[in-house]
Every structure is written in C-alpha cells, then in structure tokens.
Write a protein that holds these residues in place. Sequence first.
Motif, PDB file in Angstrom:
ATOM      1  N   ARG A  12      15.061  15.940   0.354  1.00 40.68           N
ATOM      2  CA  ARG A  12      14.253  16.163  -0.850  1.00 40.68           C
ATOM      3  C   ARG A  12      13.285  15.002  -1.105  1.00 40.68           C
ATOM      4  N   GLU A  13      13.686  13.797  -0.679  1.00 43.21           N
ATOM      5  CA  GLU A  13      12.867  12.602  -0.959  1.00 43.21           C
ATOM      6  C   GLU A  13      11.805  12.376   0.116  1.00 43.21           C
ATOM      7  N   VAL A  14      11.452  13.421   0.857  1.00 41.56           N
ATOM      8  CA  VAL A  14      10.549  13.241   1.998  1.00 41.56           C
ATOM      9  C   VAL A  14       9.256  12.525   1.616  1.00 41.56           C
ATOM     10  N   ARG A  15       8.697  12.864   0.465  1.00 38.64           N
ATOM     11  CA  ARG A  15       7.423  12.248   0.078  1.00 38.64           C
ATOM     12  C   ARG A  15       7.567  10.747  -0.141  1.00 38.64           C
ATOM     13  N   SER A  16       8.645  10.377  -0.795  1.00 35.30           N
ATOM     14  CA  SER A  16       8.830   8.955  -1.072  1.00 35.30           C
ATOM     15  C   SER A  16       9.093   8.196   0.231  1.00 35.30           C
ATOM     16  N   ILE A  17       9.836   8.789   1.158  1.00 35.99           N
ATOM     17  CA  ILE A  17      10.100   8.111   2.440  1.00 35.99           C
ATOM     18  C   ILE A  17       8.804   8.006   3.244  1.00 35.99           C
ATOM     19  N   ARG A  18       7.979   9.041   3.141  1.00 34.29           N
ATOM     20  CA  ARG A  18       6.724   9.061   3.895  1.00 34.29           C
ATOM     21  C   ARG A  18       5.748   7.968   3.441  1.00 34.29           C
ATOM     22  N   ARG A  19       5.984   7.425   2.246  1.00 42.63           N
ATOM     23  CA  ARG A  19       5.100   6.338   1.780  1.00 42.63           C
ATOM     24  C   ARG A  19       5.184   5.110   2.664  1.00 42.63           C
ATOM     25  N   ASP A  20       6.298   4.990   3.391  1.00 49.67           N
ATOM     26  CA  ASP A  20       6.436   3.847   4.304  1.00 49.67           C
ATOM     27  C   ASP A  20       5.675   4.067   5.606  1.00 49.67           C
ATOM     28  N   ILE A  21       5.120   5.273   5.781  1.00 51.13           N
ATOM     29  CA  ILE A  21       4.493   5.610   7.060  1.00 51.13           C
ATOM     30  C   ILE A  21       2.994   5.829   6.883  1.00 51.13           C
ATOM     31  N   GLY A  22       2.213   5.089   7.662  1.00 51.76           N
ATOM     32  CA  GLY A  22       0.778   5.353   7.735  1.00 51.76           C
ATOM     33  C   GLY A  22       0.530   6.184   8.981  1.00 51.76           C
TER      34      GLY A  22
ATOM     35  N   ILE B 111      -7.293   5.904  -1.164  1.00 53.70           N
ATOM     36  CA  ILE B 111      -6.373   7.047  -1.177  1.00 53.70           C
ATOM     37  C   ILE B 111      -4.959   6.583  -0.799  1.00 53.70           C
ATOM     38  N   GLY B 112      -4.908   5.522   0.012  1.00 47.57           N
ATOM     39  CA  GLY B 112      -3.603   4.956   0.373  1.00 47.57           C
ATOM     40  C   GLY B 112      -2.810   4.483  -0.832  1.00 47.57           C
ATOM     41  N   ALA B 113      -3.519   4.129  -1.916  1.00 52.87           N
ATOM     42  CA  ALA B 113      -2.842   3.603  -3.108  1.00 52.87           C
ATOM     43  C   ALA B 113      -2.441   4.695  -4.091  1.00 52.87           C
ATOM     44  N   LEU B 114      -2.928   5.912  -3.859  1.00 49.69           N
ATOM     45  CA  LEU B 114      -2.760   6.988  -4.856  1.00 49.69           C
ATOM     46  C   LEU B 114      -1.319   7.182  -5.309  1.00 49.69           C
ATOM     47  N   ALA B 115      -0.406   7.194  -4.316  1.00 49.84           N
ATOM     48  CA  ALA B 115       0.978   7.558  -4.637  1.00 49.84           C
ATOM     49  C   ALA B 115       1.614   6.629  -5.660  1.00 49.84           C
TER      50      ALA B 115
ATOM     51  N   THR C 200       5.694  -1.896  12.110  1.00 50.05           N
ATOM     52  CA  THR C 200       6.191  -1.226  13.316  1.00 50.05           C
ATOM     53  C   THR C 200       5.127  -0.215  13.730  1.00 50.05           C
ATOM     54  N   VAL C 201       4.766  -0.230  15.011  1.00 52.90           N
ATOM     55  CA  VAL C 201       3.714   0.678  15.480  1.00 52.90           C
ATOM     56  C   VAL C 201       4.267   1.555  16.597  1.00 52.90           C
ATOM     57  N   LEU C 202       4.094   2.860  16.447  1.00 57.86           N
ATOM     58  CA  LEU C 202       4.394   3.803  17.535  1.00 57.86           C
ATOM     59  C   LEU C 202       3.112   4.573  17.787  1.00 57.86           C
TER      60      LEU C 202
ATOM     61  N   LEU D 140      -6.693   2.629   9.424  1.00 56.95           N
ATOM     62  CA  LEU D 140      -5.719   1.528   9.452  1.00 56.95           C
ATOM     63  C   LEU D 140      -5.783   0.730   8.144  1.00 56.95           C
ATOM     64  N   ALA D 141      -6.999   0.554   7.617  1.00 52.61           N
ATOM     65  CA  ALA D 141      -7.132  -0.134   6.317  1.00 52.61           C
ATOM     66  C   ALA D 141      -6.409   0.674   5.232  1.00 52.61           C
ATOM     67  N   ARG D 142      -6.513   1.992   5.309  1.00 44.66           N
ATOM     68  CA  ARG D 142      -5.818   2.845   4.333  1.00 44.66           C
ATOM     69  C   ARG D 142      -4.296   2.654   4.430  1.00 44.66           C
ATOM     70  N   ALA D 143      -3.797   2.523   5.659  1.00 45.97           N
ATOM     71  CA  ALA D 143      -2.350   2.298   5.833  1.00 45.97           C
ATOM     72  C   ALA D 143      -1.939   0.964   5.212  1.00 45.97           C
ATOM     73  N   LEU D 144      -2.826  -0.040   5.318  1.00 43.22           N
ATOM     74  CA  LEU D 144      -2.531  -1.340   4.704  1.00 43.22           C
ATOM     75  C   LEU D 144      -2.465  -1.219   3.189  1.00 43.22           C
ATOM     76  N   VAL D 145      -3.455  -0.504   2.618  1.00 41.96           N
ATOM     77  CA  VAL D 145      -3.489  -0.330   1.161  1.00 41.96           C
ATOM     78  C   VAL D 145      -2.275   0.491   0.699  1.00 41.96           C
ATOM     79  N   GLN D 146      -1.854   1.385   1.526  1.00 43.95           N
ATOM     80  CA  GLN D 146      -0.656   2.196   1.222  1.00 43.95           C
ATOM     81  C   GLN D 146       0.612   1.328   1.230  1.00 43.95           C
ATOM     82  N   ARG D 147       0.497   0.134   1.851  1.00 48.71           N
ATOM     83  CA  ARG D 147       1.631  -0.761   2.090  1.00 48.71           C
ATOM     84  C   ARG D 147       2.669  -0.107   2.976  1.00 48.71           C
ATOM     85  N   ALA D 148       2.173   0.626   3.959  1.00 46.30           N
ATOM     86  CA  ALA D 148       3.064   1.264   4.929  1.00 46.30           C
ATOM     87  C   ALA D 148       3.814   0.195   5.717  1.00 46.30           C
TER      88      ALA D 148
END
Length: 292
Positions: free
Chosen positions: A78-88, A108-112, A204-206, A162-170
């Motif tokens: 159920r918490e998929v959205r919150s867990i996904r915040r760690d992922i860019g 947009i990375g900061a929206l959540a 972590t990068v995959l 990648l900048a968006r992922a940084l702002v998201q704090r992924a």
Amino acid sequence: MEAILIERLSKTFSNGRKALDEIGLRIEPGEMVALIGASGSGKSTLLRHIAGFAVSDAQPSRISILGRPIQHDGKLVREVRSIRRDIGFVFQQFNLVNRLSVQTNVLIGALARLPFWRRLTGTFPRSERALAMTALAEVGISGHATERAANLSGGQQQRAALARALVQRARIILADEPIASLDPESSRRVMEMLRALNINHQLTVLVSLHQVDIAMQFCPRTIALRQGKVVYDGPSAALSPALLQKLYGDAARELFEEPAAAATDEGRAVTTPSAPATASPYAFALDPAHST
Ligand SMILES: Nc1ncnc2c1ncn2[C@@H]1O[C@H](COP(=O)(O)OP(=O)(O)OP(=O)(O)O)[C@@H](O)[C@H]1O
C-alpha cells in the motif's frame, strides 16, 4: 540493509512470455551497477518491477527498497508511493514535460513533499527553487534553467532528469538505457554525471546498458541477463569477450555494437545510419589485463 533486495522474482506476461525467471539479487547502498543483456533479455521489465511500476507473478517473491518491501507475491504494498520517493527513475526518452521550463521539470522532484495547495498551484518555495538551481549547476546545465525542456538536447534532458532525482532526494537511481539515443560524447557526460551522483551523494545506481565497454568503464559491478535469468553477476572487469561469447553466443555481438539513433548536445535528436561495428566508438575494447 540492502538498497535493493530481490528474491525469486518471476514475470510472465499475459501472452505467456516469461520475461523474468526466478531473479535473486542484492545491491548494497552506494553501489554503481550495470545491467546488461541483449534486446528482450528483461532489463526494462526488471527495472519496472523494482520501481513498483509492474507486479510480478503471484508466487512467493519479494522486492525491498532500503529495507522496505515494495512488492511481494505479485502484489504491490500500500505504501508504494512513499517507497518510490527514494527512487529516481531515468528513462531512455520522455523524461521531461516538454512545455515546462527546465527548472520546473526539476522542481517536480520536490512535489511529493510539498503541501497540497502548493502542488495544486505549482508554486514552489524559494528554498526548493534554490535547491533546483544547485542541482542544475551540479549537472552542468544551470544556464538552461528558464528554457523550455523541449529545447534541450537529449543529453541535456538526461542531465535534467538526474537533477530532478537530486531535488527529489532519491537514494537510488534506476536508469533504463539512459544513453541509448545519445552520441558518444553526450553518453560519456551522462555516465560521468551518474558516477558523480554515485560518489558525491552516495546514491545507489542501477543502469541498464547495451554497451559492455561503457559498463566496464563506469560500473564496478555488472549483472547480465539472458532470457530473464541472471547469467553473470560480478566484477565488470572480468567481462572478457570469451566470457561474453560463452554467456550469449552469437547474441554477444549486439552488446558490442553502436546504437542506430544518436542525439548531440548541440542539436535535437537525429537518426544516423548505423556504423559498422569496427568503426564504432563503442566497439568493444578490452584492456588486455582484463582478458582471460
Ligand atoms: N507488456 C508486455 N507484454 C508482453 N510481452 C512483453 C511486454 N513487455 C515486455 N515483453 C517481453 O518481455 C521480454 C523482456 O522485455 P524487456 O523490454 O524487459 O527487455 P529489454 O532487455 O529491456 O530489451 P531492450 O534492450 O530491447 O529494451 C521481451 O521478450 C519482450 O518482448
């Protein structure tokens, strides 16, 4: 605690195609890992499952992100959205909203983490704007902040993602063939940027890649897929032509070849005729020390 933990992951599509077959993987925080494999081997499908964009077969299985399950036994938590915040997530294309400015795309990375009214009105606090500018400077495109995203080259768009992922704090970046449409110079810059985020921010990068030499240059570890199975998981330096031939047979050639489409940092995406493998800047080149 692993950044990404996968246990017994299988995926069969409705047409009966088994795209993932009992995958088990552990990726530690701060690793930079390449995911390689011929076309159709399951790379995108695996990344989409890790991000919780797709669900596995309904049999005992688990994917955890930084210790929190994102899906198990064919069900998203159920918490998929919150867990996904760690992922860019960075895709091959379509990373940005074309009509918005580059800075807004990054924000947009900061929206959540913003209050609902701010999300509704699209107004961002000054602190977030400053963060976005810092992130754009870090990936080397702050001069394009006010331009429409559509005006950026392919390589610049990937850097904005990648900048968006940084702002998201992924904490984790999943990149699905981020350089497949780019020319060699833009590819190198995007890979260097990924490496910088990995080292400077301990992300972590995959990253899925078609080119083995790029994996060897930038990623200490490579996971190789064939027909939905992990056929190699170890040091990238050990991927000799002989080993790749053993793993992939004739399909190994595909991993040495240059992509057909290219985009330069100076211009828009263009399609170029595929060069012969021997003339390719991506041609598989091994340091003799790596040969077995
Ligand atoms: N929605 C779908 N429905 C049915 N089959 C699918 C679907 N998506 C992927 N597949 C199949 O699953 C297999 C794995 O596909 P996937 O896109 O993950 O491979 P890939 O390694 O990422 O390939 P590429 O390098 O070409 O992007 C392929 O055989 C593909 O045809």
